[in-house]
Design an enzyme around this catalytic site. Structure first.
Site, PDB file in Angstrom:
ATOM      1  N   HIS A   1      52.588   1.401  47.797  1.00  0.00           N
ATOM      2  CA  HIS A   1      53.431   2.605  47.784  1.00  0.00           C
ATOM      3  C   HIS A   1      53.207   3.534  48.964  1.00  0.00           C
ATOM      4  O   HIS A   1      53.957   4.493  49.151  1.00  0.00           O
ATOM      5  CB  HIS A   1      53.228   3.388  46.478  1.00  0.00           C
ATOM      6  CG  HIS A   1      51.964   4.184  46.459  1.00  0.00           C
ATOM      7  ND1 HIS A   1      50.746   3.614  46.220  1.00  0.00           N
ATOM      8  CD2 HIS A   1      51.730   5.499  46.694  1.00  0.00           C
ATOM      9  CE1 HIS A   1      49.809   4.536  46.293  1.00  0.00           C
ATOM     10  NE2 HIS A   1      50.375   5.682  46.581  1.00  0.00           N
TER      11      HIS A   1
HETATM   12  C1  UD1 Z   1      52.687  10.812  46.430  1.00  0.00           C
HETATM   13  C2  UD1 Z   1      51.474  11.250  47.253  1.00  0.00           C
HETATM   14  C3  UD1 Z   1      50.515  10.095  47.418  1.00  0.00           C
HETATM   15  C4  UD1 Z   1      50.152   9.486  46.081  1.00  0.00           C
HETATM   16  C5  UD1 Z   1      51.432   9.098  45.362  1.00  0.00           C
HETATM   17  C6  UD1 Z   1      51.138   8.507  44.012  1.00  0.00           C
HETATM   18  C7  UD1 Z   1      52.048  12.979  48.916  1.00  0.00           C
HETATM   19  C8  UD1 Z   1      52.178  13.255  50.361  1.00  0.00           C
HETATM   20  N1  UD1 Z   1      51.845  11.688  48.587  1.00  0.00           N
HETATM   21  O1  UD1 Z   1      53.378   9.838  47.197  1.00  0.00           O
HETATM   22  O2  UD1 Z   1      49.327  10.568  48.007  1.00  0.00           O
HETATM   23  O3  UD1 Z   1      49.352   8.341  46.298  1.00  0.00           O
HETATM   24  O4  UD1 Z   1      52.233  10.276  45.212  1.00  0.00           O
HETATM   25  O5  UD1 Z   1      52.233   7.873  43.469  1.00  0.00           O
HETATM   26  O6  UD1 Z   1      52.083  13.877  48.118  1.00  0.00           O
HETATM   27  N2  UD1 Z   1      60.313   9.039  43.895  1.00  0.00           N
HETATM   28  C9  UD1 Z   1      61.102   8.763  42.809  1.00  0.00           C
HETATM   29  N3  UD1 Z   1      60.720   9.261  41.588  1.00  0.00           N
HETATM   30  C10 UD1 Z   1      59.639  10.017  41.417  1.00  0.00           C
HETATM   31  C11 UD1 Z   1      58.854  10.338  42.542  1.00  0.00           C
HETATM   32  C12 UD1 Z   1      59.193   9.834  43.773  1.00  0.00           C
HETATM   33  O7  UD1 Z   1      62.097   8.074  42.913  1.00  0.00           O
HETATM   34  O8  UD1 Z   1      59.341  10.435  40.279  1.00  0.00           O
HETATM   35  C13 UD1 Z   1      60.685   8.464  45.210  1.00  0.00           C
HETATM   36  C14 UD1 Z   1      61.673   9.321  45.971  1.00  0.00           C
HETATM   37  O9  UD1 Z   1      62.489   8.481  46.688  1.00  0.00           O
HETATM   38  C15 UD1 Z   1      60.752  10.070  46.939  1.00  0.00           C
HETATM   39  C16 UD1 Z   1      59.695   9.033  47.223  1.00  0.00           C
HETATM   40  O10 UD1 Z   1      59.526   8.325  45.997  1.00  0.00           O
HETATM   41  O11 UD1 Z   1      61.397  10.526  48.078  1.00  0.00           O
HETATM   42  C17 UD1 Z   1      58.390   9.618  47.675  1.00  0.00           C
HETATM   43  O12 UD1 Z   1      57.902  10.552  46.708  1.00  0.00           O
HETATM   44  P1  UD1 Z   1      56.868  11.686  47.133  1.00  0.00           P
HETATM   45  O13 UD1 Z   1      56.620  12.584  46.010  1.00  0.00           O
HETATM   46  O14 UD1 Z   1      57.287  12.306  48.422  1.00  0.00           O
HETATM   47  O15 UD1 Z   1      55.542  10.901  47.494  1.00  0.00           O
HETATM   48  P2  UD1 Z   1      54.915   9.551  46.888  1.00  0.00           P
HETATM   49  O16 UD1 Z   1      55.280   8.406  47.787  1.00  0.00           O
HETATM   50  O17 UD1 Z   1      55.150   9.396  45.452  1.00  0.00           O
END
Ligand code: UD1
Length: 349
Positions: A199
């Site tokens: 991820h």
């Molecule tokens: C975040 C943390 C990372 C952690 C991870 C655990 C930061 C910078 N990164 O990364 O350190 O290891 O969480 O999972 O804070 N999305 C969904 N549904 C959700 C959440 C996210 O679809 O409930 C998708 C969206 O497209 C979003 C992407 O995942 O843009 C990234 O989500 P984001 O919250 O920016 O960071 P993570 O990759 O989840």
């Protein structure tokens, strides 16, 4: 009555805050649970929270996904207004996500004592957003709860030893609280198979790296069950990557089911920090598709090895490992140490 705010927002933070929330309750300290809403899919949020036994948040800021700046700014504003309306004795933040840095910045600017749980981790790779979040949060926070001796050393090197305390890792508390043999596993979790998760932005957002990873996972000598974070599922769709051989793709699993599945796997392929440790504790071989790890303790005895995206995973999984292992993450009483230190420092009874 004393009151402590817990700021959480992303999947691993619910897991880390669970044992601390319970220890606060046992100590008779009121908790204000603030969910930033960084993760919002039920499988990334509610299911994990209920699985770990975390109660309903008092506030959900509903921030959701956005660019780093926009997401962090919305959380900063949201956490600040909650803390202004609800006085607390201290604020705790967890790990290294955007929710962590936003919580710490909001609280310290309001002059509230701030504790960082899982302080002192370093990958020394400033291209990772998490590394920036860790460094900033440690330097902002008043009390640094370090999970390992290595983390304590990093804090000492940065001149922060007078704020740091070695507590052990709260993820051990969370893991030890589960009776894994009683947790049902998915029907595919039988026979010889590997579990995988990918991820990290550095792996998912680089087309070349991601296609190499998917190719390698699809080229293993036994089934590989990949539990895909929504970010990864979206990228696999966008790039029309179609596994043909060993790789099977599923959605994320709730916490206890994930651990139970890991415990019956022949090995783990991941880029997650938490899972590297959980595999080490459960004595499951791990291959980490990254250039560095914040948890170098897991490399001991080759229980974990770092790998490039195009490495031969079947061969790597067959490596020799040592049978003797230390217990570098503590005994599962980190949450109690954290709450005891808070009582000593901020809750004058
Ligand atoms: C975040 C943390 C990372 C952690 C991870 C655990 C930061 C910078 N990164 O990364 O350190 O290891 O969480 O999972 O804070 N999305 C969904 N549904 C959700 C959440 C996210 O679809 O409930 C998708 C969206 O497209 C979003 C992407 O995942 O843009 C990234 O989500 P984001 O919250 O920016 O960071 P993570 O990759 O989840």
């Amino acid at each position: 009555m004393a009151r402590i705010a817990n700021v959480v927002g992303a999947r691993p933070q619910f897991i880390k805050a669970g044992p601390v929330s319970l220890a606060l309750e046992r100590a008779g300290i009121e908790e204000l649970l603030i969910h930033t809403g960084q993760h919002y899919d039920p499988l990334m949020s509610e299911r994990i929270m209920s699985d770990i036994g975390l109660r309903e948040p008092d506030v959900n800021l509903g921030v959701g996904s956005a660019s780093h700046g926009a997401q962090t700014a919305a959380m900063l504003e949201g956490v600040e207004s909650v803390l202004l309306a609800n006085p607390v004795d201290a604020v705790l933040t967890y790990g290294d996500t955007n929710s962590t840095v936003a919580g710490a910045l909001a609280a310290t600017k309001l002059g509230i004592t701030t504790g960082h749980v899982e302080a002192g981790l370093r990958s020394f790779n400033r291209e990772m957003p998490e590394e920036i979040n860790r460094v900033v949060t440690d330097h902002l926070s008043d009390i640094l709860f370090a999970p390992t001796r290595n983390a304590m050393e990093h804090l000492t090197r940065e001149g922060l030893s007078n704020r740091a305390i070695l507590t052990g890792d709260v993820m051990v508390d969370a893991l030890r609280a589960i009776d894994l043999e009683r947790v049902p596993t998915p029907e595919w979790a039988n026979g010889e198979f590997y579990t995988a998760t990918i991820h990290r932005a550095e792996n998912t957002d680089d087309d070349h790296r991601l296609s190499q990873i998917i190719e390698s996972l699809d080229d293993v000598d036994r089934p590989v069950h990949l539990l895909a974070h929504p970010r990864l599922s979206r990228r696999i769709d966008e790039m029309s990557l179609k596994p043909k051989r060993s790789l099977r793709i599923h959605g994320p699993l709730p916490y206890t089911e994930m651990l139970a599945t890991l415990s019956v796997s022949s090995g783990l392929i991941t880029d997650s920090g938490g899972l590297q440790k959980e595999a080490f504790i459960l004595a499951i071989r791990c291959v980490t598709i990254r250039r560095e790890t914040e948890w170098p303790e897991t490399l001991e005895g080759k229980w974990n090895v770092l790998a490039e995206p195009d490495e031969n995973l079947s061969a790597l999984m067959k490596r020799e490992v040592t049978q003797e292992r230390d217990n570098p993450f503590g005994k599962g009483n980190a949450a109690l140490s954290i709450v005891e230190r808070l009582i000593e420092k901020v809750i004058k009874r």
